[in-house]
Write a protein that holds these residues in place. Structure first.
Motif, PDB file in Angstrom:
ATOM      1  N   GLU A  10      -1.853   4.173  -1.511  1.00 55.57           N
ATOM      2  CA  GLU A  10      -2.600   4.368  -2.751  1.00 55.57           C
ATOM      3  C   GLU A  10      -2.710   3.072  -3.562  1.00 55.57           C
ATOM      4  N   SER A  11      -1.658   2.265  -3.550  1.00 58.13           N
ATOM      5  CA  SER A  11      -1.656   1.042  -4.358  1.00 58.13           C
ATOM      6  C   SER A  11      -2.556  -0.047  -3.802  1.00 58.13           C
ATOM      7  N   ARG A  12      -3.035   0.120  -2.578  1.00 51.78           N
ATOM      8  CA  ARG A  12      -3.877  -0.915  -1.946  1.00 51.78           C
ATOM      9  C   ARG A  12      -5.371  -0.607  -2.019  1.00 51.78           C
ATOM     10  N   ARG A  13      -5.729   0.610  -2.389  1.00 50.36           N
ATOM     11  CA  ARG A  13      -7.130   1.030  -2.278  1.00 50.36           C
ATOM     12  C   ARG A  13      -8.075   0.268  -3.182  1.00 50.36           C
ATOM     13  N   ASP A  14      -7.594  -0.219  -4.326  1.00 47.38           N
ATOM     14  CA  ASP A  14      -8.477  -0.948  -5.239  1.00 47.38           C
ATOM     15  C   ASP A  14      -8.375  -2.464  -5.062  1.00 47.38           C
ATOM     16  N   LYS A  15      -7.672  -2.910  -4.026  1.00 43.11           N
ATOM     17  CA  LYS A  15      -7.491  -4.338  -3.787  1.00 43.11           C
ATOM     18  C   LYS A  15      -8.628  -4.884  -2.918  1.00 43.11           C
ATOM     19  N   PRO A  16      -8.877  -6.193  -2.948  1.00 47.07           N
ATOM     20  CA  PRO A  16      -9.970  -6.757  -2.151  1.00 47.07           C
ATOM     21  C   PRO A  16      -9.687  -6.667  -0.654  1.00 47.07           C
ATOM     22  N   LYS A  17     -10.744  -6.615   0.120  1.00 48.10           N
ATOM     23  CA  LYS A  17     -10.603  -6.694   1.572  1.00 48.10           C
ATOM     24  C   LYS A  17     -10.469  -8.166   1.963  1.00 48.10           C
ATOM     25  N   PHE A  18      -9.905  -8.411   3.133  1.00 47.66           N
ATOM     26  CA  PHE A  18      -9.649  -9.801   3.522  1.00 47.66           C
ATOM     27  C   PHE A  18     -10.924 -10.632   3.513  1.00 47.66           C
TER      28      PHE A  18
END
Length: 232
Positions: free
Chosen positions: A62-70
């Motif tokens: 859940e904590s990664r879903r709003d983070k940028p993709k590589f």
């Protein structure tokens, strides 16, 4: 010499099974000194994180879903490491994952190890301490690097710890660290003289003696009491 100490956190251990990078941490060194520049990013891996990886890093899906993709940070990452010697612990693991991410993003075909020299601190440690545990935590304890704040793995945290481990492992291989490489140090300034001038006796200051003793202590610990500068 410019170096970048790096670490990654991933969704799992096997890049061949499609596991992805979830965090990258990089710390810049120039002439074996921190410059204050780093590169750090969290990533959306676009897949679930293995239970084992969650336990080690504390990172949830859940904590990664709003983070940028590589792909969104790839150009910035490659620019940061451009021209630098890369330093990583168990470097093959990190480099393999980063190569896969770069290829997936369509950024370049050449592998990182072909574009950047790579130093593996695990290999350095195995040569210096054969038959012993050489994990990052074990090396921190052996080399008196404070890792008491490392409750879980984190890429930037581990990269910063690895800086200290690398410098301790390679103590004596570079500059002794008493001043900058340009020679603009108290010792260098006092040592300047004119040809034909009467020789001067230069004595080290208390601060310089303390720096010297601290450096010898690190070298002596790594050399297991065999520091040649302590021999009478």
């Amino acid at each position: 010499m410019r170096q970048v100490v790096l670490d990654t956190e991933t969704t799992g251990l096997e890049v061949q099974r499609g596991h992805r990078v979830v965090e990258i941490g990089c710390v810049e060194l120039v002439q074996r000194r921190r410059t204050g520049r780093d590169f750090h990013t969290w990533l959306n891996p676009e897949r679930a994180i293995d239970e084992g990886a969650r336990a080690v890093t504390g990172i949830s899906d859940e904590s990664r879903r709003d983070k940028p993709k590589f792909a969104q940070v790839a150009a910035e990452f490659l620019a940061f490491i451009d021209g630098a010697e890369l330093i990583a612990h168990n470097a093959g693991f990190d480099i393999a994952f980063l190569d896969a991410e770069v290829a997936r993003a369509g950024m370049e075909q050449i592998r990182l190890a072909q574009r950047n020299p790579v130093i593996d601190t695990l290999e350095l440690a195995r040569e210096k301490f054969p038959g012993q545990r050489n994990s990052l935590d074990a090396l921190c304890k052996r080399l008196d690097v404070d890792n008491s704040h490392r409750q879980q793995h984190g890429a930037l945290l581990d990269a910063n710890l690895l800086v200290e481990v690398y410098l301790a492992l390679t103590a004596g291989q570079g500059a002794l660290g008493f001043g900058d490489e340009a020679g603009d140090t108290p010792v260098a300034r006092r040592a300047s003289f004119h040809v034909g001038a009467r020789p001067m006796l230069l004595r080290a200051s208390e601060a310089e003696l303390a720096l010297h003793e601290a450096r010898l202590a690190v070298i002596d610990k790594v050399a297991k009491g065999q520091c040649v500068w302590r021999r009478e």
